[in-house]
Design a protein around this motif. Structure first.
Motif, PDB file in Angstrom:
ATOM      1  N   ILE A  71      -2.774   6.658  -6.916  1.00  0.00           N
ATOM      2  CA  ILE A  71      -3.187   6.487  -5.860  1.00  0.00           C
ATOM      3  C   ILE A  71      -4.438   5.519  -6.175  1.00  0.00           C
ATOM      4  CG2 ILE A  71      -4.776   7.133  -3.856  1.00  0.00           C
ATOM      5  CD1 ILE A  71      -2.760   9.568  -3.535  1.00  0.00           C
ATOM      6  N   GLU A  72      -5.225   5.979  -7.191  1.00  0.00           N
ATOM      7  CA  GLU A  72      -6.346   4.954  -7.851  1.00  0.00           C
ATOM      8  C   GLU A  72      -5.904   3.686  -8.262  1.00  0.00           C
ATOM      9  OE1 GLU A  72     -10.334   5.477 -10.967  1.00  0.00           O
ATOM     10  OE2 GLU A  72      -8.603   7.065 -10.857  1.00  0.00           O
ATOM     11  N   GLN A 130      -9.018  -3.252  -5.033  1.00  0.00           N
ATOM     12  CA  GLN A 130      -9.909  -2.114  -4.314  1.00  0.00           C
ATOM     13  C   GLN A 130      -9.941  -2.406  -2.804  1.00  0.00           C
ATOM     14  OE1 GLN A 130     -13.472  -1.975  -6.761  1.00  0.00           O
ATOM     15  NE2 GLN A 130     -12.568  -0.816  -8.171  1.00  0.00           N
ATOM     16  N   GLN A 131      -8.924  -2.586  -2.260  1.00  0.00           N
ATOM     17  CA  GLN A 131      -8.638  -2.758  -0.754  1.00  0.00           C
ATOM     18  C   GLN A 131      -7.769  -1.682  -0.404  1.00  0.00           C
ATOM     19  OE1 GLN A 131      -7.311  -6.560   0.179  1.00  0.00           O
ATOM     20  NE2 GLN A 131      -9.506  -7.647   0.374  1.00  0.00           N
ATOM     21  N   CYS A 132      -8.048  -1.105   0.813  1.00  0.00           N
ATOM     22  CA  CYS A 132      -7.193   0.034   1.533  1.00  0.00           C
ATOM     23  C   CYS A 132      -6.501  -0.893   2.754  1.00  0.00           C
ATOM     24  CB  CYS A 132      -7.998   0.963   1.993  1.00  0.00           C
ATOM     25  SG  CYS A 132      -8.735   2.080   0.683  1.00  0.00           S
ATOM     26  N   TYR A 133      -5.417  -0.199   3.471  1.00  0.00           N
ATOM     27  CA  TYR A 133      -5.145  -0.895   4.621  1.00  0.00           C
ATOM     28  C   TYR A 133      -6.018  -0.696   5.701  1.00  0.00           C
ATOM     29  CZ  TYR A 133      -1.396  -1.814   7.966  1.00  0.00           C
ATOM     30  OH  TYR A 133      -1.020  -2.463   9.295  1.00  0.00           O
ATOM     31  N   THR A 134      -6.469  -1.597   6.409  1.00  0.00           N
ATOM     32  CA  THR A 134      -7.517  -1.790   7.581  1.00  0.00           C
ATOM     33  C   THR A 134      -6.657  -2.056   8.792  1.00  0.00           C
ATOM     34  OG1 THR A 134      -7.562  -4.312   7.370  1.00  0.00           O
ATOM     35  CG2 THR A 134      -8.922  -2.903   5.910  1.00  0.00           C
ATOM     36  N   LEU A 144      -3.274   2.246  -7.588  1.00  0.00           N
ATOM     37  CA  LEU A 144      -2.732   1.462  -6.309  1.00  0.00           C
ATOM     38  C   LEU A 144      -3.879   0.692  -5.738  1.00  0.00           C
ATOM     39  CD1 LEU A 144      -0.336   0.670  -4.408  1.00  0.00           C
ATOM     40  CD2 LEU A 144      -0.669   2.761  -3.096  1.00  0.00           C
ATOM     41  N   PHE A 145      -4.790   1.357  -5.448  1.00  0.00           N
ATOM     42  CA  PHE A 145      -6.107   1.103  -5.019  1.00  0.00           C
ATOM     43  C   PHE A 145      -6.682  -0.012  -5.759  1.00  0.00           C
ATOM     44  CE2 PHE A 145     -10.893   1.514  -4.852  1.00  0.00           C
ATOM     45  CZ  PHE A 145     -11.160   1.024  -3.254  1.00  0.00           C
ATOM     46  N   ASN A 146      -6.689  -0.105  -7.106  1.00  0.00           N
ATOM     47  CA  ASN A 146      -7.144  -1.015  -8.011  1.00  0.00           C
ATOM     48  C   ASN A 146      -6.236  -2.472  -7.880  1.00  0.00           C
ATOM     49  OD1 ASN A 146      -9.497   0.212  -8.926  1.00  0.00           O
ATOM     50  ND2 ASN A 146      -8.498   1.387 -10.201  1.00  0.00           N
ATOM     51  N   PHE A 165       1.027  -1.204   0.084  1.00  0.00           N
ATOM     52  CA  PHE A 165       0.220  -0.152   0.138  1.00  0.00           C
ATOM     53  C   PHE A 165       0.744   1.471  -0.139  1.00  0.00           C
ATOM     54  CE2 PHE A 165      -2.533  -3.417   2.003  1.00  0.00           C
ATOM     55  CZ  PHE A 165      -3.497  -3.296   1.372  1.00  0.00           C
ATOM     56  N   ASN A 180      -4.510  -3.336  -5.536  1.00  0.00           N
ATOM     57  CA  ASN A 180      -4.807  -4.133  -4.270  1.00  0.00           C
ATOM     58  C   ASN A 180      -6.211  -4.600  -4.225  1.00  0.00           C
ATOM     59  OD1 ASN A 180      -2.302  -4.138  -2.453  1.00  0.00           O
ATOM     60  ND2 ASN A 180      -2.595  -1.978  -2.896  1.00  0.00           N
TER      61      ASN A 180
END
Length: 305
Positions: free
Chosen positions: A74-75, A83-87, A77-79, A17, A81
């Motif tokens: 950033i978009e 479409q997951q963010c760091y949780t 990078l999101f795709n 991420f 992964n």
């Protein structure tokens, strides 16, 4: 060092991420960054760990084209992964794993000093009005130590404050001024012994604070006194920290020119194997000068690249 800290705190998965943002002030600096990325093996390795993701960006963030590129990356990078963010679940899992690993390493006895203690203690030493308290504020990036111009020493006992420098945890100990007529050698020795007892269980560096305006007989005696109190075994982790870097800039004098102008100071720096740094304590808030000091100490005193 920052990536290692991120992984220790947030777990190995955090790197998927991460994107490196190289900032610059001038176009010339921007070109230099791009050249360094081609030639510098350390930077290449850094980028590889982050999947080659990076962007150059003006420090003022006023270039609309760069901001659009940043949003796109950033978009992307999101795709990447899915479409997951760091949780929040990830650091909890990493924390449990880290505790198990530390327990295992402790039993095996293979953990190094800095690996087992991701934390650095910095002890400020020097004569009164040398700028110790102001330096502590500069290192931590906020006003936490009482600092003012006065004929009296501001600190009467060791003051302790913690914070981070570029995300790396540090604790700063601000000690009373040496050669304070109101404090005897024995009293100062007791205060220093208490500080050493508290902090030397982990990585520790000593910052001998000297004003970059003159190197008087009193300062020479102060250095000798501090060396005697610290003992020979701690000298390799002692750094000369020059204050009043702003005055050097105003007079257009480099720190090396200032050092070489005084033979006694030149010999002192040679004795400490060129372990020195200069601070401009008029710069408030977090600054690059504190980060550079930390990097120097970690590399030279603890062998961390």
């Amino acid at each position: 060092m920052s990536l290692e800290w991120l992984q220790r705190v947030f777990g190995a998965k955090v790197l998927q991420f991460v994107m490196i943002l190289f900032t610059y002030e001038t176009e010339e600096e921007c070109n230099t960054i791009k050249d360094d990325l081609k030639r510098n093996p350390d930077l290449k390795q850094l980028l590889e760990k982050c999947g080659g993701r990076y962007l150059t960006c003006n420090k003022m963030m006023n270039n609309q084209s760069e901001m659009r590129d940043l949003m796109k990356k950033i978009e992307h990078l999101f795709n990447e992964n899915q479409q997951q963010c760091y949780t929040g679940e990830m650091p909890n899992t990493a924390s449990i794993r880290k505790k198990k690993l530390e327990s295992s390493e402790h039993q095996c006895g293979h953990t190094s000093e800095m690996e087992s203690n991701a934390h650095l203690n910095l002890i400020l030493l020097g004569k009164k009005r040398a700028g110790k308290s102001a330096s502590g504020n500069t290192i931590l990036g906020r006003e936490v130590f009482m600092s003012k111009k006065s004929s009296k020493s501001v600190t009467r006992d060791a003051a302790v404050k913690s914070g981070t420098v570029n995300g790396f945890p540090v604790t700063v100990y601000d000690t009373p001024g040496f050669y304070d007529p109101k404090m005897g050698t024995e009293e100062i020795q007791k205060i220093l012994d208490k500080v050493l007892l508290k902090c030397e269980s982990g990585p520790c560096a000593f910052l001998l604070v000297i004003k970059a305006d003159s190197f008087t007989e009193e300062e020479i005696k102060t250095v000798e006194k501090i060396e005697k109190l610290l003992g020979e075994e701690r000298l390799n982790k002692t750094w000369i920290l020059f204050t009043r870097g702003d005055e050097l800039q105003e007079e257009n004098i480099t720190i090396n020119e200032f050092i070489n102008d005084t033979e006694a100071l030149k010999k002192l720096i040679q004795k400490y194997d060129q372990q020195f740094h200069v601070l401009n304590n008029k710069i408030k808030g977090h600054s690059d000068q504190a980060r550079l000091l930390l990097v120097k100490i970690l590399q030279r005193s603890f062998g961390i690249k």
